[in-house]
Design a protein around this motif. Sequence first.
Motif: not given
Length: 353
Positions: A263-266, A283-284, A289-290, A293, A330, A332
Amino acid sequence: MKFKLFAILALLVATLLSCNEEKFPEGQIKKNDSSILQSNDGSVFLREGILEFTTISAFNEFCEKLKSGDGFKENIEQKYGEFLLIGDLKKGDISDFQRQLIENIPTAYVYLLNKEAAYIINGQYVRFGKKAQFFVDKNKKDKIDWANEDAITSNEVRTYKYGRSSNILLESPSNARLDFNADAYAVGGDQAQFWQFTPVAGWRKWVDEIDARIAAIVFVPGQVDPQNYYPQISMEVKYKAKLEWKGSGSWQPASNYRVITPSFSYTLKFGTDPATAVTVAARTVGPNCCNGQPPVGPIYGTADWEYSMANYTYVDYFNQQGSSKWYLTGSGTVKHYIDGDDQVNIWDRPISW
């Protein structure tokens, strides 16, 4: 009389066809000189045990199909695996050189390289050695002493260093960097972020790392000066979540059934300076996801998890490969858990790149 003559002719034709089938069996024709992929922009053939890409576009299309998930990889392995590196890998029958090679090349290359670690593209013969890639006109490849890699000179071939850089996943500073310079091309890499614990089954260790690999696809002529040739480069960056166990010896891959929930974004940039670097991926990653994606995870199974963060291809017209870096930012979490283990051994790792 006519019936006898017809019978004789039929027998003669059948005999000739049988002879032809023995000399040129259909299976052999398909494997040794067949079109694997055709498009308006080029074709891919398997000729004399080596893949030949008639254009760079055909090479790129082949690689895209390998990532498509529609069974293309499985089809290539089944039909042509006996000629390709993937065949030996699946059989577990690989040499020390092949093992080193697999640990240092982008993932798709096990489907591109033959048993001599080579392919042909746009008229160039491309071959991987222990320390570098070699590029030469395909009509001149038999003039090179490939068994004596150290004696091959720049007068005979073009060369390019390929390799892997596996660096620590830093929680600080926020800009974790993966360096691509002469010192970074080495087998293996630094110890990644890890967490060691003792479940019921004995010592275990979660290992999180970023694995970046690089190779040149082909040399292309310059747009302004066609006499100068520049490498078209393929780079792959992966996030890996691995589980290892320790017995009486060193740490080894574990086979425990595990659940990994990312569960992370980068954001990944590549260039000589973070202010001007090109954004390659943003990306997430997670089950919820949102922004259109696709969801990722939870991941269940007994194997380590790999996530492709970026596949980047570009032509190094400005010779900046030695000074360019990956810039990673990033935040998460990634939750690691062995199924059935005590809850206190859950590693809910915070990420702050």
